[in-house]
Design a protein around this motif. Structure first.
Motif, PDB file in Angstrom:
ATOM      1  N   ARG A 188      -4.182 -10.269 -55.435  1.00 53.53           N
ATOM      2  CA  ARG A 188      -4.428  -9.323 -54.346  1.00 53.53           C
ATOM      3  C   ARG A 188      -3.374  -9.464 -53.250  1.00 53.53           C
ATOM      4  NH1 ARG A 188     -10.004 -10.036 -51.156  1.00 53.53           N
ATOM      5  NH2 ARG A 188      -8.852 -11.901 -50.506  1.00 53.53           N
ATOM      6  N   GLU A 189      -2.968 -10.696 -52.964  1.00 56.62           N
ATOM      7  CA  GLU A 189      -1.936 -10.918 -51.946  1.00 56.62           C
ATOM      8  C   GLU A 189      -0.597 -10.332 -52.380  1.00 56.62           C
ATOM      9  OE1 GLU A 189      -1.954 -12.009 -48.924  1.00 56.62           O
ATOM     10  OE2 GLU A 189      -4.041 -12.658 -48.817  1.00 56.62           O
ATOM     11  N   SER A 213     -10.754 -26.716 -60.045  1.00 57.01           N
ATOM     12  CA  SER A 213     -11.772 -25.756 -59.631  1.00 57.01           C
ATOM     13  C   SER A 213     -11.177 -24.768 -58.636  1.00 57.01           C
ATOM     14  CB  SER A 213     -12.964 -26.488 -59.002  1.00 57.01           C
ATOM     15  OG  SER A 213     -12.541 -27.210 -57.853  1.00 57.01           O
ATOM     16  N   ARG A 214     -11.730 -23.577 -58.619  1.00 55.46           N
ATOM     17  CA  ARG A 214     -11.278 -22.528 -57.706  1.00 55.46           C
ATOM     18  C   ARG A 214     -12.181 -22.506 -56.478  1.00 55.46           C
ATOM     19  NH1 ARG A 214      -6.455 -22.101 -59.145  1.00 55.46           N
ATOM     20  NH2 ARG A 214      -6.930 -23.971 -60.324  1.00 55.46           N
ATOM     21  N   THR A 215     -11.621 -22.231 -55.333  1.00 53.41           N
ATOM     22  CA  THR A 215     -12.409 -22.172 -54.110  1.00 53.41           C
ATOM     23  C   THR A 215     -12.458 -20.745 -53.580  1.00 53.41           C
ATOM     24  OG1 THR A 215     -12.514 -22.868 -51.794  1.00 53.41           O
ATOM     25  CG2 THR A 215     -10.348 -22.910 -52.824  1.00 53.41           C
ATOM     26  N   GLY A 216     -13.662 -20.226 -53.436  1.00 60.21           N
ATOM     27  CA  GLY A 216     -13.825 -18.854 -52.969  1.00 60.21           C
ATOM     28  C   GLY A 216     -13.442 -18.665 -51.518  1.00 60.21           C
ATOM     29  N   SER A 217     -13.296 -19.765 -50.774  1.00 63.48           N
ATOM     30  CA  SER A 217     -12.955 -19.662 -49.353  1.00 63.48           C
ATOM     31  C   SER A 217     -11.448 -19.632 -49.113  1.00 63.48           C
ATOM     32  CB  SER A 217     -13.567 -20.842 -48.591  1.00 63.48           C
ATOM     33  OG  SER A 217     -13.050 -22.077 -49.088  1.00 63.48           O
ATOM     34  N   TRP A 218     -10.654 -19.667 -50.189  1.00 65.84           N
ATOM     35  CA  TRP A 218      -9.199 -19.702 -50.019  1.00 65.84           C
ATOM     36  C   TRP A 218      -8.706 -18.435 -49.338  1.00 65.84           C
ATOM     37  CZ3 TRP A 218      -5.157 -16.606 -51.571  1.00 65.84           C
ATOM     38  CH2 TRP A 218      -3.869 -17.146 -51.426  1.00 65.84           C
ATOM     39  N   ARG A 219      -7.811 -18.586 -48.388  1.00 63.57           N
ATOM     40  CA  ARG A 219      -7.182 -17.460 -47.713  1.00 63.57           C
ATOM     41  C   ARG A 219      -5.691 -17.717 -47.614  1.00 63.57           C
ATOM     42  NH1 ARG A 219     -11.318 -15.835 -48.812  1.00 63.57           N
ATOM     43  NH2 ARG A 219     -12.903 -14.727 -47.592  1.00 63.57           N
ATOM     44  N   ALA A 220      -4.910 -16.678 -47.804  1.00 65.01           N
ATOM     45  CA  ALA A 220      -3.455 -16.809 -47.709  1.00 65.01           C
ATOM     46  C   ALA A 220      -3.046 -17.031 -46.260  1.00 65.01           C
ATOM     47  CB  ALA A 220      -2.778 -15.560 -48.250  1.00 65.01           C
ATOM     48  N   GLY A 251      -6.182 -24.512 -55.635  1.00 62.24           N
ATOM     49  CA  GLY A 251      -7.496 -23.915 -55.868  1.00 62.24           C
ATOM     50  C   GLY A 251      -7.611 -22.442 -55.562  1.00 62.24           C
ATOM     51  N   ALA A 252      -6.496 -21.769 -55.305  1.00 65.70           N
ATOM     52  CA  ALA A 252      -6.565 -20.329 -55.031  1.00 65.70           C
ATOM     53  C   ALA A 252      -7.055 -19.587 -56.266  1.00 65.70           C
ATOM     54  CB  ALA A 252      -5.197 -19.806 -54.617  1.00 65.70           C
ATOM     55  N   PRO A 253      -8.089 -18.763 -56.151  1.00 63.99           N
ATOM     56  CA  PRO A 253      -8.520 -17.951 -57.300  1.00 63.99           C
ATOM     57  C   PRO A 253      -7.406 -16.984 -57.699  1.00 63.99           C
ATOM     58  CG  PRO A 253     -10.211 -17.993 -55.587  1.00 63.99           C
ATOM     59  CD  PRO A 253      -8.971 -18.574 -54.982  1.00 63.99           C
ATOM     60  N   GLN A 269      -7.387  -1.321 -54.135  1.00 66.30           N
ATOM     61  CA  GLN A 269      -7.049  -2.457 -53.283  1.00 66.30           C
ATOM     62  C   GLN A 269      -7.812  -2.428 -51.959  1.00 66.30           C
ATOM     63  OE1 GLN A 269      -5.224  -5.264 -54.116  1.00 66.30           O
ATOM     64  NE2 GLN A 269      -5.597  -4.274 -56.092  1.00 66.30           N
ATOM     65  N   CYS A 270      -8.084  -1.251 -51.436  1.00 63.41           N
ATOM     66  CA  CYS A 270      -8.934  -1.177 -50.237  1.00 63.41           C
ATOM     67  C   CYS A 270     -10.312  -1.757 -50.532  1.00 63.41           C
ATOM     68  CB  CYS A 270      -9.054   0.269 -49.761  1.00 63.41           C
ATOM     69  SG  CYS A 270      -7.582   0.901 -48.928  1.00 63.41           S
ATOM     70  N   CYS A 271     -10.825  -1.469 -51.717  1.00 62.32           N
ATOM     71  CA  CYS A 271     -12.116  -2.044 -52.111  1.00 62.32           C
ATOM     72  C   CYS A 271     -11.996  -3.548 -52.308  1.00 62.32           C
ATOM     73  CB  CYS A 271     -12.616  -1.376 -53.389  1.00 62.32           C
ATOM     74  SG  CYS A 271     -13.025   0.368 -53.197  1.00 62.32           S
ATOM     75  N   ALA A 272     -10.863  -3.997 -52.862  1.00 58.91           N
ATOM     76  CA  ALA A 272     -10.657  -5.435 -53.061  1.00 58.91           C
ATOM     77  C   ALA A 272     -10.636  -6.176 -51.727  1.00 58.91           C
ATOM     78  CB  ALA A 272      -9.348  -5.672 -53.817  1.00 58.91           C
ATOM     79  N   TRP A 273     -10.115  -5.524 -50.703  1.00 59.00           N
ATOM     80  CA  TRP A 273     -10.073  -6.121 -49.363  1.00 59.00           C
ATOM     81  C   TRP A 273     -11.321  -5.786 -48.553  1.00 59.00           C
ATOM     82  CZ3 TRP A 273      -6.930  -9.872 -48.078  1.00 59.00           C
ATOM     83  CH2 TRP A 273      -5.711 -10.009 -48.744  1.00 59.00           C
ATOM     84  N   ASP A 274     -12.311  -5.178 -49.214  1.00 59.63           N
ATOM     85  CA  ASP A 274     -13.575  -4.825 -48.563  1.00 59.63           C
ATOM     86  C   ASP A 274     -13.324  -3.971 -47.322  1.00 59.63           C
ATOM     87  OD1 ASP A 274     -16.330  -4.762 -48.424  1.00 59.63           O
ATOM     88  OD2 ASP A 274     -16.477  -6.584 -47.217  1.00 59.63           O
ATOM     89  N   GLN A 275     -12.344  -3.071 -47.443  1.00 60.23           N
ATOM     90  CA  GLN A 275     -11.960  -2.163 -46.365  1.00 60.23           C
ATOM     91  C   GLN A 275     -11.673  -2.913 -45.066  1.00 60.23           C
ATOM     92  OE1 GLN A 275     -14.138   1.547 -46.061  1.00 60.23           O
ATOM     93  NE2 GLN A 275     -14.803   1.427 -48.186  1.00 60.23           N
TER      94      GLN A 275
END
Length: 584
Positions: free
Chosen positions: A383-384, A341-348, A375-377, A532-538
Motif C-alpha cells: 500500500r505504501e 510474525s507480522r504486526t498490524g500496528s506497523w506504520r510507515a 514485521g511490516a505486513p 487504494q482509497c478503500c485500503a487507506w480507509d478514506q
C-alpha cells in the motif's frame, strides 16, 4: 394463422385509404407504429428504425421489403427481421384486415424478454454491432438482471473467442470493481464502454484452443511452482497452462494465487506492469462470478506470462545502477524475511516514504526489506509503494509530453495489482512484486521534475463552490476543455477536503472516463484509485490519490466521444424518443 383481433386493437383506417396513402402512423401503447399496405396485405412495425431511429414511414416498400432511406437498412415487412445485421430487427405488430377496415395491435407481437436480450447481446458481440450491444445492456439492466449475470455471459463469450486477457476484459474487470458506486446512467455507459471493446477484439481474434489439466495425477504446490518457473523461463505456453489448470483442480485458492502471481513476477515488472494486472483482473472476475469460472479466466493470463518481457532485459535496470542483481539476491532472502510474525500496528515513517520517492534504488530495496524483517505486513508495505506511485501522478510535471503519463499510470496500476495479489497470498514469490513496483516508482522520478505543486500547496480553489453537487457539475464542465489539469485537481481536492459524498465523486469520475474514447489506462487508474482509497480507509492519503487520478484524466480529455454518442442514441431508441425533428 392470425390471432383473433382483441378489443384493444387500434383502428387505423379503411383498407382503401391505407392503400392510397401507402403508410399510416398511429400511436401504440409505448411506441409509434407504421402500418403499411403491400398489395392486398397489411403489415405493421415500430416506426423508429432500430439502427438510428429514422422514421420508417419515410422509407419505401417493394416486394415485401421495407428500406430505411437514411442508411439503406432493409427489413422483411412480414417478420420485422433485418437483412442488414448492423441495423437490428424492428419490432413487428400484428395487423388485421376486417370488413375493409385495418386494425393494429398496440404492442409488439413478440415482446423481448430477458432470454431474448441475452441472446441479442451475444449476437451483438458476435457481429461487433455497438448499437445492438448497447440496447441489450439497457434492456437487461432495466429488467433488473444482476451485474454478475451480465458479466458471466460476456466473460464466457470472451474466454471462448480470445486467446488471452484483452483490454476489453480489463475494462470489464475495472467496471465491476466500481459498479456499486455508480448511478444507473453511469452503470450502463460503463458496461457499454467495456463490452464494445470486447466485441471489437473478438471480431479480430481467432477462437481459443482450450488445454486440459494433467489427468489422474496429484502434485503438490512445490512441484507445480518448479514447473511453472521452467515454463515461464522457456516460454512454453502449453506446459504453463496445463500446470495452472491442474492447480485449479487440486490446490486451495491461496496456493493457486502463489503459483500464478509467482509466475507473473518471475520476470521483473513484466510487460510494463500489465502482466500482473492481467492476473489480478482474472482473479477479481473469478471472485465475482464464482470458482467455476476460474478455468475460463485464469488460463487467459498465461500467453502474456510466457511471452512477456521483463525489465531484466532492459538497459535502465542495469545502468547506470545495477538493480537486477540486487533484486535477484533479495529473492533468496525473502523466505527468511517473512518468517517472523507480522504486526498490524506497523506504520510507515516519513523517512521511508521519502526513500520511496528518492533517487537511490539500492536504499529503496534495503529499507523495504528492513521493514519486512521488522514485521511490516506485506499488504501494508504494498500500500505504501502504491501511494508513492499515486504521488508520481499527483506531481507529474505538465511540461512533459502527454505520452509520458503512461509510465506513472503503469506504475500505479501495477502497485494496486501487487497490493491485491499479496492479500491473496503473501508468499515470497508474490511479495517480491512489491520491490519491482518500488523500482518502477524510482524510474518515474524524472517525470516529477519539476514536481507539480499539490492544490494544498498552491492554496488554490478557495473560490470554488462549497456544495458537492455544484463541484461535480463544474468538474464535468472543466473536463470538456483541453488539459484543465490543475483546475480539475483543485475541484477534486476541495471536494475531498469538504468531506463530500465519496460515492457521488466516483460516479462522476467514472462517467467522465467512460464517455471518452480513451483506452483502458485512465479507467485502470481510476479503479486503482478507488481501491487504494478503500485500503487507506478514506484517510488523508485519499486526497492526493484522487488528485493524481483526476490530473491523469484531465490530461487526456476531451476526445471525440464517438462511443458515448452511440450510447446516447441507443438510450433514446430504447426510450422510444423522437430522434428526428419533424417526424409525423
Amino acid at each position: 394463422m392470425s390471432k383473433p383481433r382483441p378489443e384493444s386493437a387500434i383502428h387505423v383506417a379503411s383498407h382503401q385509404t391505407l392503400k392510397e396513402r401507402g403508410v399510416i402512423v398511429v400511436s401504440g401503447k409505448r411506441r409509434r407504429i407504421a402500418v403499411f399496405a403491400e398489395g392486398e396485405s397489411v403489415f405493421a412495425v415500430e416506426n423508429n428504425c432500430p439502427h438510428m431511429g429514422f422514421p420508417l414511414d419515410k422509407g419505401s416498400v417493394k416486394d415485401g421489403m421495407l428500406t430505411c432511406h437514411w442508411h439503406q437498412a432493409r427489413f422483411d415487412l412480414r417478420s420485422g427481421c433485418t437483412f442488414d445485421l448492423w441495423a437490428d430487427d424492428v419490432a413487428r405488430h400484428q395487423a388485421w384486415l376486417e370488413a375493409g377496415e385495418v386494425y393494429v395491435a398496440p404492442e409488439p407481437a413478440h415482446p423481448l424478454g430477458e432470454a431474448e436480450h441475452r441472446q441479442r447481446l451475444i449476437r451483438g458481440l458476435e457481429q461487433n454491432i455497438g448499437l445492438v450491444q448497447a440496447k441489450s445492456i439497457l434492456a437487461l439492466l432495466e429488467a433488473g438482471v444482476s451485474l454478475q449475470s451480465i458479466v458471466r455471459e460476456v466473460v464466457r463469450f470472451a474466454s471462448a473467442n480470445l486467446t488471452g486477457i484483452s483490454e476489453g476484459m480489463i475494462r470489464l474487470g475495472c467496471v465491476t470493481r466500481v459498479f456499486d458506486y455508480l448511478s444507473r446512467r453511469t452503470r450502463y455507459k460503463a458496461l457499454y464502454y467495456a463490452i464494445r471493446q470486447i466485441g471489437e477484439e473478438t471480431s479480430q481474434s481467432t477462437p481459443r484452443r482450450p488445454r486440459q489439466a494433467l489427468a489422474d495425477t496429484s502434485h503438490g504446490l512445490a512441484t507445480l511452482k518448479q514447473w511453472m518457473r521452467q515454463w515461464v523461463q522457456t516460454r512454453h505456453r502449453d506446459g504453463a497452462e496445463r500446470t495452472v489448470l491442474t492447480a485449479l483442480e487440486q490446490l486451495p485458492g491461496e496456493d493457486v494465487a502463489d503459483l500464478v502471481f509467482g509466475g507473473a513476477t518471475e520476470r521483473l515488472y513484466a510487460n510494463g506492469g500489465h502482466l500482473l494486472e492481467d492476473c489480478n483482473k482474472a482473479f477479481e472476475l473469478t471472485e465475482l462470478l464464482g470458482d467455476e469460472e476460474a478455468v475460463n479466466l485464469i488460463p487467459l493470463a498465461i500467453p502474456g506470462m510466457t511471452s512477456g518481457r521483463g525489465r531484466e532485459e532492459s538497459t535502465n535496470w542495469h545502468h547506470p545502477v545495477e538493480i537486477v542483481e540486487p533484486l535477484r539476491h533479495l529473492e533468496r532472502r525473502l523466505p527468511a524475511d517473512l518468517e517472523g510474525s507480522r504486526t498490524g500496528s506497523w506504520r510507515a515513517t516519513e523517512s521511508l516514504r521519502g526513500t520511496l520517492l528518492g533517487d537511490d534504488p539500492l536504499l529503496i530495496i534495503e529499507r523495504l526489506e528492513a521493514a519486512l524483517s521488522d514485521g511490516a505486513p506485506p499488504d501494508c508495505l504494498a500500500r505504501e509503494v502504491c501511494y508513492a506511485a499515486a504521488l508520481r501522478l499527483a506531481r507529474f510535471a505538465t511540461s512533459n509530453e502527454v505520452t509520458d503519463w503512461f509510465n506513472p499510470q503503469h506504475t500505479f496500476i501495477y502497485g494496486n495489482a501487487v497490493y491485491q495479489a499479496v492479500r491473496r497470498s503473501a508468499a515470497p514469490d508474490v511479495v517480491r512484486g512489491i520491490f519491482h513496483g518500488a523500482i518502477s516508482v524510482y524510474m518515474d522520478r524524472y517525470l516529477n521534475v519539476p514536481p507539480a505543486r499539490l492544490p494544498s500547496e498552491r492554496g488554490s480553489g478557495k473560490e470554488l463552490p462549497e456544495v458537492g453537487e455544484a463541484l461535480l457539475k463544474l468538474l464535468l464542465t472543466e473536463l470538456d476543455q483541453r488539459a484543465n489539469v490543475e483546475r480539475a485537481a483543485d475541484i477534486v481536492s476541495r471536494y475531498v477536503t469538504l468531506d463530500q459524498d465519496f460515492t457521488a465523486l466516483i460516479d462522476t469520475l467514472t462517467l467522465a472516463t467512460v464517455r471518452e474514447d480513451l483506452d483502458f489506462h485512465s479507467l485502470q487508474v481510476l479503479e486503482a484509485g478507488v481501491n487504494q482509497c478503500c485500503a487507506w480507509d478514506q484517510g488523508p492519503e485519499c486526497e492526493q490519490i484522487l488528485v493524481g487520478v483526476v490530473r491523469n484524466l484531465a490530461a487526456h480529455c476531451p476526445t471525440r466521444r464517438a462511443g458515448d454518442q452511440t450510447a446516447e442514441i441507443a438510450q433514446r431508441l430504447h426510450n422510444g424518443e423522437k430522434i428526428f425533428e419533424g417526424e409525423s
